[in-house]
Design a protein around this motif. Structure first.
Motif, PDB file in Angstrom:
ATOM      1  N   ILE A   1       0.694  -1.448   0.361  1.00 22.38           N
ATOM      2  CA  ILE A   1      -0.070  -0.198   0.085  1.00 22.38           C
ATOM      3  C   ILE A   1       0.565   1.003  -0.219  1.00 22.38           C
ATOM      4  CG2 ILE A   1      -1.869   1.185   1.360  1.00 22.38           C
ATOM      5  CD1 ILE A   1      -2.468  -1.362   3.085  1.00 22.38           C
ATOM      6  N   GLY A   2       0.725   1.980  -0.951  1.00 22.57           N
ATOM      7  CA  GLY A   2       1.517   3.713  -0.781  1.00 22.57           C
ATOM      8  C   GLY A   2       0.836   4.323  -1.592  1.00 22.57           C
ATOM      9  N   LYS A   3       1.250   5.275  -1.964  1.00 21.95           N
ATOM     10  CA  LYS A   3       0.673   6.486  -3.273  1.00 21.95           C
ATOM     11  C   LYS A   3       1.850   6.605  -4.140  1.00 21.95           C
ATOM     12  CE  LYS A   3       2.502  10.337  -1.463  1.00 21.95           C
ATOM     13  NZ  LYS A   3       2.215  11.543  -0.986  1.00 21.95           N
ATOM     14  N   GLY A   4       1.095   6.863  -5.111  1.00 23.02           N
ATOM     15  CA  GLY A   4       2.239   6.883  -6.779  1.00 23.02           C
ATOM     16  C   GLY A   4       1.948   5.040  -7.865  1.00 23.02           C
ATOM     17  N   ALA A   5       2.716   5.780  -8.623  1.00 22.06           N
ATOM     18  CA  ALA A   5       3.197   4.159  -9.328  1.00 22.06           C
ATOM     19  C   ALA A   5       4.197   3.141  -8.872  1.00 22.06           C
ATOM     20  CB  ALA A   5       3.444   4.444 -11.248  1.00 22.06           C
ATOM     21  N   ARG A   6       4.431   2.268  -9.856  1.00 20.40           N
ATOM     22  CA  ARG A   6       4.880   0.988  -9.638  1.00 20.40           C
ATOM     23  C   ARG A   6       6.020   1.080 -10.619  1.00 20.40           C
ATOM     24  NH1 ARG A   6       4.748  -1.272  -4.661  1.00 20.40           N
ATOM     25  NH2 ARG A   6       6.515  -1.213  -4.583  1.00 20.40           N
TER      26      ARG A   6
ATOM     27  N   ARG B   1       3.188  -9.489 -11.231  1.00 19.72           N
ATOM     28  CA  ARG B   1       1.638 -11.026 -11.524  1.00 19.72           C
ATOM     29  C   ARG B   1       2.239 -12.662 -11.225  1.00 19.72           C
ATOM     30  NH1 ARG B   1       2.848  -6.468 -15.166  1.00 19.72           N
ATOM     31  NH2 ARG B   1       4.474  -7.584 -15.927  1.00 19.72           N
ATOM     32  N   LEU B   2       4.072 -12.423 -11.271  1.00 21.82           N
ATOM     33  CA  LEU B   2       4.091 -13.486 -11.181  1.00 21.82           C
ATOM     34  C   LEU B   2       4.126 -14.396  -9.418  1.00 21.82           C
ATOM     35  CD1 LEU B   2       6.899 -15.938 -11.974  1.00 21.82           C
ATOM     36  CD2 LEU B   2       7.833 -13.793 -10.619  1.00 21.82           C
ATOM     37  N   HIS B   3       3.847 -13.735  -8.983  1.00 18.11           N
ATOM     38  CA  HIS B   3       3.825 -13.928  -7.238  1.00 18.11           C
ATOM     39  C   HIS B   3       2.574 -14.126  -6.733  1.00 18.11           C
ATOM     40  CE1 HIS B   3       7.903 -14.721  -7.049  1.00 18.11           C
ATOM     41  NE2 HIS B   3       8.058 -13.770  -7.266  1.00 18.11           N
ATOM     42  N   GLY B   4       1.146 -13.626  -7.603  1.00 17.95           N
ATOM     43  CA  GLY B   4      -0.098 -13.143  -7.803  1.00 17.95           C
ATOM     44  C   GLY B   4      -0.492 -12.577  -6.630  1.00 17.95           C
ATOM     45  N   ALA B   5       0.485 -11.259  -6.759  1.00 21.88           N
ATOM     46  CA  ALA B   5       0.168  -9.847  -5.229  1.00 21.88           C
ATOM     47  C   ALA B   5      -0.662  -8.167  -6.009  1.00 21.88           C
ATOM     48  CB  ALA B   5       1.596  -9.831  -4.860  1.00 21.88           C
ATOM     49  N   VAL B   6      -0.987  -7.778  -5.518  1.00 24.26           N
ATOM     50  CA  VAL B   6      -1.762  -6.741  -5.932  1.00 24.26           C
ATOM     51  C   VAL B   6      -1.140  -4.816  -5.370  1.00 24.26           C
ATOM     52  CG1 VAL B   6      -3.913  -8.157  -6.328  1.00 24.26           C
ATOM     53  CG2 VAL B   6      -3.130  -6.669  -3.747  1.00 24.26           C
ATOM     54  N   TYR B   7      -0.825  -4.216  -5.911  1.00 23.10           N
ATOM     55  CA  TYR B   7      -0.474  -2.794  -5.156  1.00 23.10           C
ATOM     56  C   TYR B   7      -2.004  -1.913  -5.123  1.00 23.10           C
ATOM     57  CZ  TYR B   7       0.851   1.834  -4.950  1.00 23.10           C
ATOM     58  OH  TYR B   7       0.842   3.010  -4.968  1.00 23.10           O
ATOM     59  N   LEU B   8      -2.268  -1.531  -3.913  1.00 18.78           N
ATOM     60  CA  LEU B   8      -3.436  -0.901  -3.503  1.00 18.78           C
ATOM     61  C   LEU B   8      -2.657   0.796  -3.076  1.00 18.78           C
ATOM     62  CD1 LEU B   8      -4.747  -3.406  -1.201  1.00 18.78           C
ATOM     63  CD2 LEU B   8      -4.971  -3.008  -3.130  1.00 18.78           C
ATOM     64  N   ALA B   9      -3.230   1.841  -3.380  1.00 20.26           N
ATOM     65  CA  ALA B   9      -3.520   3.117  -2.910  1.00 20.26           C
ATOM     66  C   ALA B   9      -4.184   3.744  -1.851  1.00 20.26           C
ATOM     67  CB  ALA B   9      -3.788   4.238  -4.898  1.00 20.26           C
TER      68      ALA B   9
ATOM     69  N   VAL C   1      -7.540  -0.133  -5.711  1.00 18.71           N
ATOM     70  CA  VAL C   1      -6.911  -1.648  -6.473  1.00 18.71           C
ATOM     71  C   VAL C   1      -6.817  -1.141  -7.224  1.00 18.71           C
ATOM     72  CG1 VAL C   1      -6.310  -3.222  -7.209  1.00 18.71           C
ATOM     73  CG2 VAL C   1      -8.529  -3.240  -5.424  1.00 18.71           C
ATOM     74  N   VAL C   2      -4.829  -0.675  -7.271  1.00 14.15           N
ATOM     75  CA  VAL C   2      -4.563   0.155  -8.458  1.00 14.15           C
ATOM     76  C   VAL C   2      -3.175  -0.991  -9.506  1.00 14.15           C
ATOM     77  CG1 VAL C   2      -2.268   1.512  -9.041  1.00 14.15           C
ATOM     78  CG2 VAL C   2      -3.223   2.013  -7.572  1.00 14.15           C
ATOM     79  N   ASN C   3      -2.742  -2.181  -9.426  1.00 12.38           N
ATOM     80  CA  ASN C   3      -2.098  -2.890 -10.246  1.00 12.38           C
ATOM     81  C   ASN C   3      -2.901  -4.082  -9.421  1.00 12.38           C
ATOM     82  OD1 ASN C   3       0.229  -0.903  -9.771  1.00 12.38           O
ATOM     83  ND2 ASN C   3      -0.683  -1.785 -11.583  1.00 12.38           N
TER      84      ASN C   3
ATOM     85  N   GLY D   1      -3.256  -5.574 -14.771  1.00  7.11           N
ATOM     86  CA  GLY D   1      -4.849  -4.449 -14.342  1.00  7.11           C
ATOM     87  C   GLY D   1      -3.426  -3.409 -13.698  1.00  7.11           C
ATOM     88  N   GLU D   2      -3.912  -2.026 -14.737  1.00  8.13           N
ATOM     89  CA  GLU D   2      -3.385  -0.413 -13.908  1.00  8.13           C
ATOM     90  C   GLU D   2      -4.432   0.506 -13.981  1.00  8.13           C
ATOM     91  OE1 GLU D   2       0.987   1.350 -13.877  1.00  8.13           O
ATOM     92  OE2 GLU D   2       0.675  -0.267 -14.514  1.00  8.13           O
ATOM     93  N   LEU D   3      -4.428   0.732 -12.727  1.00  9.07           N
ATOM     94  CA  LEU D   3      -5.230   1.945 -12.274  1.00  9.07           C
ATOM     95  C   LEU D   3      -4.592   3.122 -13.835  1.00  9.07           C
ATOM     96  CD1 LEU D   3      -7.978   3.110 -11.307  1.00  9.07           C
ATOM     97  CD2 LEU D   3      -7.053   3.718  -9.591  1.00  9.07           C
ATOM     98  N   TYR D   4      -3.456   2.814 -13.636  1.00  8.98           N
ATOM     99  CA  TYR D   4      -2.652   4.425 -13.777  1.00  8.98           C
ATOM    100  C   TYR D   4      -2.240   4.731 -15.298  1.00  8.98           C
ATOM    101  CZ  TYR D   4      -2.050   5.602  -9.077  1.00  8.98           C
ATOM    102  OH  TYR D   4      -3.163   5.490  -7.182  1.00  8.98           O
ATOM    103  N   ALA D   5      -1.859   3.149 -16.036  1.00  8.65           N
ATOM    104  CA  ALA D   5      -1.696   2.998 -17.548  1.00  8.65           C
ATOM    105  C   ALA D   5      -2.495   4.472 -18.530  1.00  8.65           C
ATOM    106  CB  ALA D   5      -2.727   1.204 -18.064  1.00  8.65           C
ATOM    107  N   ALA D   6      -1.775   5.063 -19.039  1.00 11.43           N
ATOM    108  CA  ALA D   6      -2.593   5.731 -19.641  1.00 11.43           C
ATOM    109  C   ALA D   6      -3.115   5.481 -21.262  1.00 11.43           C
ATOM    110  CB  ALA D   6      -0.935   7.087 -20.770  1.00 11.43           C
TER     111      ALA D   6
END
Length: 185
Positions: A101-106, A115-123, A164-166, A171-176
């Motif tokens: 969990i953080g802010k901004g892009a990865r 993707r490899l480890h089945g994890a997510v990034y949350l903002a 959920v960002v990534n 899937g990526e919420l911040y994708a242009a």
């Protein structure tokens, strides 16, 4: 369509796999909380085979908690920029951390590791540390007390609001957006 999820820790692989970028989640349970100094030490201990905390299903919040107030166990609890933890994240995901969990892009290495480890990034919402602190019920030091405010903390949270960002599928919420394809495709 934006979906809403009630999540709890430890976060299961199944729960993480159901999240999609853009979804909203309310997390209840325990978060590991720390920034660069705590991450560096955690990685060193992990490489020695003796991490001081359970990492399987863990959720790490990139925050440097401010001191408690007379009314609450923590002052502000706003997110730090996630890219600062990118050098540590792939190895921690490999060790079983299910979400960060953080802010901004990865960065690209973190996206691949998710993707490899089945994890997510949350903002968590930047600039809303005082409001986010209302969801924190308890704070304790999990490891590295000698680091003072940069120690690894354990936060017990209730209905902590996240986006959920990534997701674990890329899937990526911040994708242009591809505007050319949208206009001419």
């Amino acid at each position: 369509m934006i979906r809403t999820h009630a999540l709890s820790t430890p976060l299961s692989a199944q729960a993480a796999s159901e999240l999609r970028s853009g979804d909203v989640a309310y997390l209840t349970g325990f978060l590991l909380a720390g920034r660069e100094p705590a991450h560096q030490r955690l990685l060193e201990d992990l490489e020695r085979g003796s991490p001081p905390v359970e990492l399987e299903g863990a959720v790490i919040y990139y925050v440097g908690p401010s001191p408690m107030t007379p009314q609450r166990p923590i002052g502000a609890a706003g997110p730090s920029s996630a890219w600062r933890m990118d050098p540590y994240t792939p190895r921690l995901l490999q060790a079983g951390v299910r979400a960060t969990i953080g802010k901004g892009a990865r960065g690209p290495e973190v996206l691949t590791a998710m993707r490899l480890h089945g994890a997510v990034y949350l903002a968590a919402t930047g600039g809303a540390g005082a409001l986010l602190s209302l969801c924190v019920r308890e704070v304790s030091i999990a490891a590295y007390p000698e680091l003072g405010p940069e120690a690894l903390h354990l936060l017990r949270v209730e209905k902590f609001p996240l986006t959920v960002v990534n997701d674990s599928l890329g899937g990526e919420l911040y994708a242009a957006p591809d505007l050319d394809a949208a206009l001419h495709g």
